[in-house]
Each structure stands twice: as structure tokens, then as C-alpha cells.
Scaffold this active site. Structure first.
Site, short mmCIF file in Angstrom:
data_model
loop_
_atom_site.label_atom_id
_atom_site.label_comp_id
_atom_site.label_asym_id
_atom_site.label_seq_id
_atom_site.Cartn_x
_atom_site.Cartn_y
_atom_site.Cartn_z
N TYR A 240 120.37 23.17 -19.92
CA TYR A 240 121.42 23.52 -20.86
C TYR A 240 122.77 23.13 -20.27
CZ TYR A 240 117.85 26.41 -23.16
OH TYR A 240 116.71 26.88 -23.79
N PRO B 99 114.53 32.12 -33.20
CA PRO B 99 114.10 33.36 -33.86
C PRO B 99 114.64 33.54 -35.28
CG PRO B 99 115.78 33.81 -32.22
CD PRO B 99 115.38 32.38 -32.03
N GLY C 122 119.41 29.78 -38.92
CA GLY C 122 119.91 30.18 -40.23
C GLY C 122 119.15 29.63 -41.41
#
Length: 262
Positions: A44, A188, A192
């Protein structure tokens, strides 16, 4: 509720964010809300998320699970690289970047088709023996790979894609539950995009004066005792909403309705 620190980075998850002070504030605020488990990865940034977590003193007050086994480039590709020597090198870099004596949890980010799976897992097991890593986890694995890994090392968690609208990894969740292994669903709230089950989510949300995204997180918590969602965000309001979802108690009928939505 955990926190996923991927979104602390720049767009495309390559490079540092424009406002690093804000990113550190978001990371610290997650702990202020009661979060005590933070997920990140060497890839990341690469390295940016781990560095920002250290600068926000997050490793001092939370369990930090990082990951090894993916390379990045300026094209923002995710390239599997599970060579044992490389994994061990990544772990040393991550330990230094996080500013810890040992890494709480190190997860194999993705099996590498060019490296025997057992070789990658054995490297993580050896890192535990060497005191570099406390616990080992996996990510993006099958049930069969989980079983093979558990023959080599104690696996404490598995991180696979899973949400109320995407259940393809249900067999892995079932296997984790049977073995008392933590399950960390990535994606999760599907960034959106929950329109396929939106009507059902909205109906349940209305009953709780909540958002559909909070209900999606509450469903994850209700669906299995080993599930630990790790929603990620760089927005303070969204962070507060995500953590608040842990306080929503769905009825059996509401859980059943969402179970049957897909």
C-alpha cells in the site's frame, strides 16, 4: 470493527496522499473510536500506509496486521511475488517501517503461481520462529490452500473478498468458522456498489435509522462469530459511521432477509 488503512495512500494506492497530516489524523481517530485492529500492507503505497501508521503511533495501541507478497509499479498493477527470500526481506522492512520489535500479524497477500505455495507459507512460519512475526495470516486463498497452510503453521486469520452482495467465498468463511480462524472480509461494502441488494439494505436501514453501508457492515458481524470487517476510508465522517455500525443489532428476520437477497 477493524480499520483498513489502504485508503490512507494516494489515488491508485501508489504514493503518498496530498495531506499526510489528515491521513495520520484519520488513522488515529479510528483508535479514538475504539478500533483496536488495523489492516495494512507493504504494497500500500508501497510502504506509505505502514509509515503513516507508525507516525500516528497506531502500532503502540492496536494490533496491526500487515501483508507481504505483492509488488507495485507506476501502472498501479498488483503483482504476486511469493519468493521466500523476498517475503522475509519484506517482513524486515515492514517491521522497521512500523517501528515494532515484531509484527503482530503478517499475512501472505496472495498466492504466487510461480512459487510453490508451501514454500511461501514456510517462509512465514520461519519468520515466527525467528521472532520477526508473532502470527501468520493468509489472503485470497481457497479452502484447500488454507488446509495446506495449516499443516505448516498456525493460521490466525484469512482475508478474502466477501460482502452482502458477493458470497463466492462462503466456503472459505465456513472453513474458518469450523477451524476457529478469524475471517477478514475485504471489500466489505463493495466500494459503495451495493445496488444489487440495495432495496433490501435500504428497507433494513430505515428500521434502524442507518445507512445501507452500515447495515452491510452489521450483516457481516451478524453472519459469523469469526468475522472482523475492516472497512477503509480517508474520510472522518465515513470512519465514524463505519465504526458505529458495530452497535447495530439486526433481528433474525433482518439477517435472514439479507441472507436471501443474493
Amino acid at each position: 470493527m477493524g480499520y483498513g488503512a489502504m485508503r490512507l495512500c494516494a489515488e491508485g494506492i501508489v504514493g503518498a496522499p496530498d495531506d499526510e497530516d489528515h491521513a495520520r489524523t484519520v488513522a488515529r481517530r479510528a483508535l479514538d473510536h475504539g478500533v483496536d485492529f488495523v489492516d495494512t500492507a507493504d504494497s500500500y503505497g508501497p510502504g506509505v500506509s505502514e509509515r503513516l501508521l507508525r507516525e500516528a503511533d497506531v502500532p503502540d495501541d492496536a494490533v496491526v496486521a500487515t501483508k507481504a507478497g505483492l509488488l507495485r509499479n507506476t501502472e498501479t498493477e498488483w503483482l504476486a511475488h511469493g519468493d521466500p527470500d523476498y517475503l522475509k526481506n519484506q517482513a524486515l522492512v515492514s517491521r522497521d517501517r512500523l517501528g515494532v520489535d515484531s509484527i503482530d500479524v503478517l499475512q501472505l497477500h496472495r498466492p504466487d503461481p510461480d512459487t510453490p505455495f508451501e514454500d511461501s507459507v514456510t517462509a512465514l512460519a520461519e519468520l515466527v520462529d525467528e521472532g520477526v512475526v508473532d502470527h501468520v495470516g493468509l489472503s485470497n486463498v481457497t479452502v484447500e490452500q488454507l488446509d495446506r497452510a495449516r499443516e505448516v503453521v498456525d493460521v490466525v486469520c484469512v482475508q478474502n473478498r466477501y460482502n452482502v452482495g458477493y458470497r463466492d467465498e462462503q466456503p472459505v468463511l465456513d472453513a474458518c468458522e469450523a477451524a476457529d480462524v478469524g475471517f477478514l472480509p475485504w471489500y466489505p461494502i463493495a466500494a459503495g456498489d451495493l445496488d444489487d441488494v440495495g432495496d433490501d439494505l435500504d428497507a433494513v436501514a430505515d428500521a434502524h435509522d442507518a445507512t445501507r453501508y452500515q447495515i452491510a457492515l452489521a450483516w457481516l458481524l451478524a453472519t459469523s462469530p469469526v468475522t472482523l470487517p475492516i472497512p477503509g476510508t480517508s474520510d472522518l465522517d465515513h470512519l465514524a459511521d463505519n465504526v458505529a455500525a458495530a452497535g447495530i443489532e439486526l433481528t433474525d428476520e433482518e439477517v435472514r432477509r439479507l441472507d436471501e437477497a443474493v
